[in-house]
Design a protein around this motif. Structure first.
Motif, PDB file in Angstrom:
ATOM      1  N   LYS A 140       0.806  -1.226   0.000  1.00 60.00           N
ATOM      2  CA  LYS A 140       0.000   0.000   0.000  1.00 60.00           C
ATOM      3  C   LYS A 140       0.838   1.275   0.000  1.00 60.00           C
ATOM      4  CE  LYS A 140      -4.211  -1.519   0.062  1.00 60.00           C
ATOM      5  NZ  LYS A 140      -5.078  -1.234  -1.058  1.00 60.00           N
ATOM      6  N   MET A 141       2.111   1.176   0.327  1.00 59.37           N
ATOM      7  CA  MET A 141       2.933   2.383   0.472  1.00 59.37           C
ATOM      8  C   MET A 141       3.039   3.186  -0.821  1.00 59.37           C
ATOM      9  SD  MET A 141       6.016   1.797   3.201  1.00 59.37           S
ATOM     10  CE  MET A 141       7.103   1.150   2.020  1.00 59.37           C
ATOM     11  N   ASP A 142       3.260   2.518  -1.935  1.00 53.67           N
ATOM     12  CA  ASP A 142       3.468   3.229  -3.199  1.00 53.67           C
ATOM     13  C   ASP A 142       2.255   4.043  -3.624  1.00 53.67           C
ATOM     14  OD1 ASP A 142       6.048   2.277  -3.440  1.00 53.67           O
ATOM     15  OD2 ASP A 142       5.446   0.521  -4.590  1.00 53.67           O
ATOM     16  N   ASP A 143       1.072   3.547  -3.334  1.00 52.96           N
ATOM     17  CA  ASP A 143      -0.157   4.205  -3.782  1.00 52.96           C
ATOM     18  C   ASP A 143      -0.713   5.204  -2.773  1.00 52.96           C
ATOM     19  OD1 ASP A 143       0.004   2.541  -6.000  1.00 52.96           O
ATOM     20  OD2 ASP A 143      -1.225   0.987  -5.066  1.00 52.96           O
ATOM     21  N   SER A 144      -0.071   5.331  -1.635  1.00 56.85           N
ATOM     22  CA  SER A 144      -0.619   6.160  -0.559  1.00 56.85           C
ATOM     23  C   SER A 144      -0.087   7.586  -0.636  1.00 56.85           C
ATOM     24  CB  SER A 144      -0.245   5.572   0.800  1.00 56.85           C
ATOM     25  OG  SER A 144      -0.768   4.266   0.921  1.00 56.85           O
ATOM     26  N   PRO A 145      -0.920   8.558  -0.234  1.00 59.66           N
ATOM     27  CA  PRO A 145      -0.413   9.931  -0.134  1.00 59.66           C
ATOM     28  C   PRO A 145       0.636  10.011   0.987  1.00 59.66           C
ATOM     29  CG  PRO A 145      -2.656   9.786   0.695  1.00 59.66           C
ATOM     30  CD  PRO A 145      -2.321   8.444   0.129  1.00 59.66           C
ATOM     31  N   THR A 146       1.487  11.024   0.937  1.00 63.57           N
ATOM     32  CA  THR A 146       2.625  11.130   1.850  1.00 63.57           C
ATOM     33  C   THR A 146       2.252  11.012   3.327  1.00 63.57           C
ATOM     34  OG1 THR A 146       3.810  12.444   0.220  1.00 63.57           O
ATOM     35  CG2 THR A 146       4.625  12.538   2.470  1.00 63.57           C
ATOM     36  N   PRO A 147       1.221  11.724   3.830  1.00 61.80           N
ATOM     37  CA  PRO A 147       0.917  11.586   5.265  1.00 61.80           C
ATOM     38  C   PRO A 147       0.554  10.150   5.669  1.00 61.80           C
ATOM     39  CG  PRO A 147      -0.180  13.511   4.360  1.00 61.80           C
ATOM     40  CD  PRO A 147       0.400  12.753   3.199  1.00 61.80           C
ATOM     41  N   LEU A 148      -0.231   9.476   4.818  1.00 63.63           N
ATOM     42  CA  LEU A 148      -0.601   8.091   5.120  1.00 63.63           C
ATOM     43  C   LEU A 148       0.622   7.182   4.996  1.00 63.63           C
ATOM     44  CD1 LEU A 148      -2.666   5.932   5.817  1.00 63.63           C
ATOM     45  CD2 LEU A 148      -3.253   5.813   3.377  1.00 63.63           C
ATOM     46  N   ARG A 149       1.447   7.425   3.987  1.00 65.08           N
ATOM     47  CA  ARG A 149       2.647   6.611   3.802  1.00 65.08           C
ATOM     48  C   ARG A 149       3.580   6.749   5.009  1.00 65.08           C
ATOM     49  NH1 ARG A 149       4.644   8.106  -1.292  1.00 65.08           N
ATOM     50  NH2 ARG A 149       5.783   9.767  -0.256  1.00 65.08           N
ATOM     51  N   ASN A 150       3.691   7.951   5.556  1.00 65.69           N
ATOM     52  CA  ASN A 150       4.515   8.135   6.746  1.00 65.69           C
ATOM     53  C   ASN A 150       3.993   7.322   7.915  1.00 65.69           C
ATOM     54  OD1 ASN A 150       6.108   9.872   5.277  1.00 65.69           O
ATOM     55  ND2 ASN A 150       5.298  11.733   6.188  1.00 65.69           N
ATOM     56  N   LYS A 151       2.673   7.246   8.055  1.00 63.64           N
ATOM     57  CA  LYS A 151       2.081   6.426   9.125  1.00 63.64           C
ATOM     58  C   LYS A 151       2.321   4.939   8.858  1.00 63.64           C
ATOM     59  CE  LYS A 151       0.096   9.728  11.535  1.00 63.64           C
ATOM     60  NZ  LYS A 151       0.493  10.063  12.880  1.00 63.64           N
ATOM     61  N   ILE A 152       2.280   4.546   7.591  1.00 63.13           N
ATOM     62  CA  ILE A 152       2.554   3.156   7.237  1.00 63.13           C
ATOM     63  C   ILE A 152       4.012   2.810   7.576  1.00 63.13           C
ATOM     64  CG2 ILE A 152       2.808   1.552   5.293  1.00 63.13           C
ATOM     65  CD1 ILE A 152       0.370   2.951   3.998  1.00 63.13           C
ATOM     66  N   VAL A 153       4.918   3.716   7.248  1.00 65.64           N
ATOM     67  CA  VAL A 153       6.329   3.513   7.579  1.00 65.64           C
ATOM     68  C   VAL A 153       6.491   3.329   9.091  1.00 65.64           C
ATOM     69  CG1 VAL A 153       8.553   4.716   7.695  1.00 65.64           C
ATOM     70  CG2 VAL A 153       7.288   4.667   5.557  1.00 65.64           C
ATOM     71  N   MET A 154       5.830   4.187   9.859  1.00 62.89           N
ATOM     72  CA  MET A 154       5.903   4.084  11.312  1.00 62.89           C
ATOM     73  C   MET A 154       5.361   2.730  11.788  1.00 62.89           C
ATOM     74  SD  MET A 154       4.332   6.633  14.226  1.00 62.89           S
ATOM     75  CE  MET A 154       2.622   6.169  13.998  1.00 62.89           C
ATOM     76  N   ALA A 155       4.246   2.290  11.192  1.00 58.74           N
ATOM     77  CA  ALA A 155       3.649   1.010  11.581  1.00 58.74           C
ATOM     78  C   ALA A 155       4.589  -0.149  11.269  1.00 58.74           C
ATOM     79  CB  ALA A 155       2.311   0.820  10.865  1.00 58.74           C
ATOM     80  N   ILE A 156       5.230  -0.116  10.115  1.00 62.45           N
ATOM     81  CA  ILE A 156       6.143  -1.202   9.739  1.00 62.45           C
ATOM     82  C   ILE A 156       7.336  -1.254  10.689  1.00 62.45           C
ATOM     83  CG2 ILE A 156       7.764  -1.985   7.952  1.00 62.45           C
ATOM     84  CD1 ILE A 156       5.682  -0.997   5.877  1.00 62.45           C
ATOM     85  N   VAL A 157       7.886  -0.094  11.022  1.00 63.51           N
ATOM     86  CA  VAL A 157       9.019  -0.068  11.958  1.00 63.51           C
ATOM     87  C   VAL A 157       8.584  -0.605  13.314  1.00 63.51           C
ATOM     88  CG1 VAL A 157      10.622   1.445  13.206  1.00 63.51           C
ATOM     89  CG2 VAL A 157      10.243   1.783  10.757  1.00 63.51           C
ATOM     90  N   LYS A 158       7.374  -0.226  13.761  1.00 64.02           N
ATOM     91  CA  LYS A 158       6.887  -0.734  15.059  1.00 64.02           C
ATOM     92  C   LYS A 158       6.694  -2.240  15.033  1.00 64.02           C
ATOM     93  CE  LYS A 158       4.570   3.153  17.206  1.00 64.02           C
ATOM     94  NZ  LYS A 158       3.310   3.656  17.742  1.00 64.02           N
ATOM     95  N   ILE A 159       6.144  -2.755  13.941  1.00 62.59           N
ATOM     96  CA  ILE A 159       5.871  -4.189  13.855  1.00 62.59           C
ATOM     97  C   ILE A 159       7.169  -4.994  13.753  1.00 62.59           C
ATOM     98  CG2 ILE A 159       4.859  -6.024  12.438  1.00 62.59           C
ATOM     99  CD1 ILE A 159       2.657  -3.985  11.655  1.00 62.59           C
ATOM    100  N   LEU A 160       8.036  -4.591  12.833  1.00 62.78           N
ATOM    101  CA  LEU A 160       9.254  -5.368  12.589  1.00 62.78           C
ATOM    102  C   LEU A 160      10.362  -5.079  13.581  1.00 62.78           C
ATOM    103  CD1 LEU A 160       9.616  -5.248   8.691  1.00 62.78           C
ATOM    104  CD2 LEU A 160       8.777  -7.118  10.110  1.00 62.78           C
ATOM    105  N   GLY A 161      10.388  -3.864  14.106  1.00 60.09           N
ATOM    106  CA  GLY A 161      11.527  -3.465  14.919  1.00 60.09           C
ATOM    107  C   GLY A 161      12.692  -3.163  13.995  1.00 60.09           C
ATOM    108  N   GLY A 162      13.722  -2.557  14.522  1.00 61.24           N
ATOM    109  CA  GLY A 162      14.833  -2.133  13.683  1.00 61.24           C
ATOM    110  C   GLY A 162      15.587  -3.264  13.028  1.00 61.24           C
ATOM    111  N   LYS A 163      15.973  -4.278  13.796  1.00 56.90           N
ATOM    112  CA  LYS A 163      16.828  -5.332  13.274  1.00 56.90           C
ATOM    113  C   LYS A 163      16.170  -6.112  12.155  1.00 56.90           C
ATOM    114  CE  LYS A 163      19.590  -5.889  17.391  1.00 56.90           C
ATOM    115  NZ  LYS A 163      19.986  -6.733  18.493  1.00 56.90           N
ATOM    116  N   SER A 164      14.875  -6.321  12.231  1.00 54.54           N
ATOM    117  CA  SER A 164      14.176  -7.093  11.203  1.00 54.54           C
ATOM    118  C   SER A 164      14.119  -6.358   9.870  1.00 54.54           C
ATOM    119  CB  SER A 164      12.764  -7.441  11.666  1.00 54.54           C
ATOM    120  OG  SER A 164      12.819  -8.275  12.792  1.00 54.54           O
ATOM    121  N   LEU A 165      14.318  -5.055   9.876  1.00 54.47           N
ATOM    122  CA  LEU A 165      14.326  -4.310   8.614  1.00 54.47           C
ATOM    123  C   LEU A 165      15.470  -4.750   7.723  1.00 54.47           C
ATOM    124  CD1 LEU A 165      13.481  -0.696   9.844  1.00 54.47           C
ATOM    125  CD2 LEU A 165      11.969  -2.295   8.656  1.00 54.47           C
TER     126      LEU A 165
END
Length: 193
Positions: free
Chosen positions: A16-41
């Protein structure tokens, strides 16, 4: 999805990130970092990691501090010179008295990224705040390249930065630091004569 913390949501969020407007994409980025944590990235494919790095750099400019902090954490693991420069830029504008946790997060991320040419340039640069932040980050890296740059710039910096550089070299320097400190002692004795 980010608050639920289900790792299965990451695949959906990435799509969904590619198709999302910037504010929503930023929230998606935050959600992914929270879910995966840093090392899993680091487990993302190189192509996904590069794209995610771009989105993290954009999220770093978001007005929401929570989004910025997630971007700082994520950039610490996906790395790169642009990440170093962006984190240094943000961190050098923070207030050291009130933004202690955010500064600590930025310094940790910079130490995870390691020595980049952007970090070296910040140490060599004229912006006192950014140079101080870069020196503090280098102190945590225990890297011979960082020590060499610190020795190189020592004479051109003001007294406070020299003090920080000396402290950093005590922590990270090897044999080259011994020679550096001996040279300072010898020059100091000559100057006092």
């Amino acid at each position: 999805l980010g608050e639920m913390g289900n790792i299965k949501a990451v695949t959906i969020l990435l799509k969904k990130m590619d198709d999302s407007p910037t504010p929503l994409r930023n929230k998606i980025v935050m959600a992914i970092v929270k879910i995966l944590g840093g090392k899993s990235l680091t487990l993302l494919s190189p192509k996904e990691r590069e794209k995610f790095r771009e989105y993290l750099l954009i999220a770093l400019e978001d007005e929401d501090q929570e989004v910025q902090d997630s971007a700082i954490l994520g950039l610490g693991y996906v790395g790169g010179g642009a990440a170093s420069l962006a984190i240094l830029g943000l961190a050098s504008g923070l207030n050291p008295d009130t933004d202690v946790d955010r500064l600590e997060l930025a310094l940790d991320s910079l130490s995870h990224i390691g020595v980049t040419s952007e970090l070296e340039n910040a140490i060599r640069g004229d912006d006192a705040e950014m140079t101080s932040m870069a020196v503090t980050a280098a102190m945590r890296m225990k890297d011979a390249r960082a020590a060499a740059v610190l020795i190189e710039v020592f004479e051109s910096k003001d007294r406070d930065l020299r003090r920080d550089i000396s402290k950093a070299l005590v922590d990270i320097g090897g044999d080259e630091s011994k020679d550096f400190f001996m040279n300072i002692i010898q020059n100091g004795e000559r100057d006092s004569d």
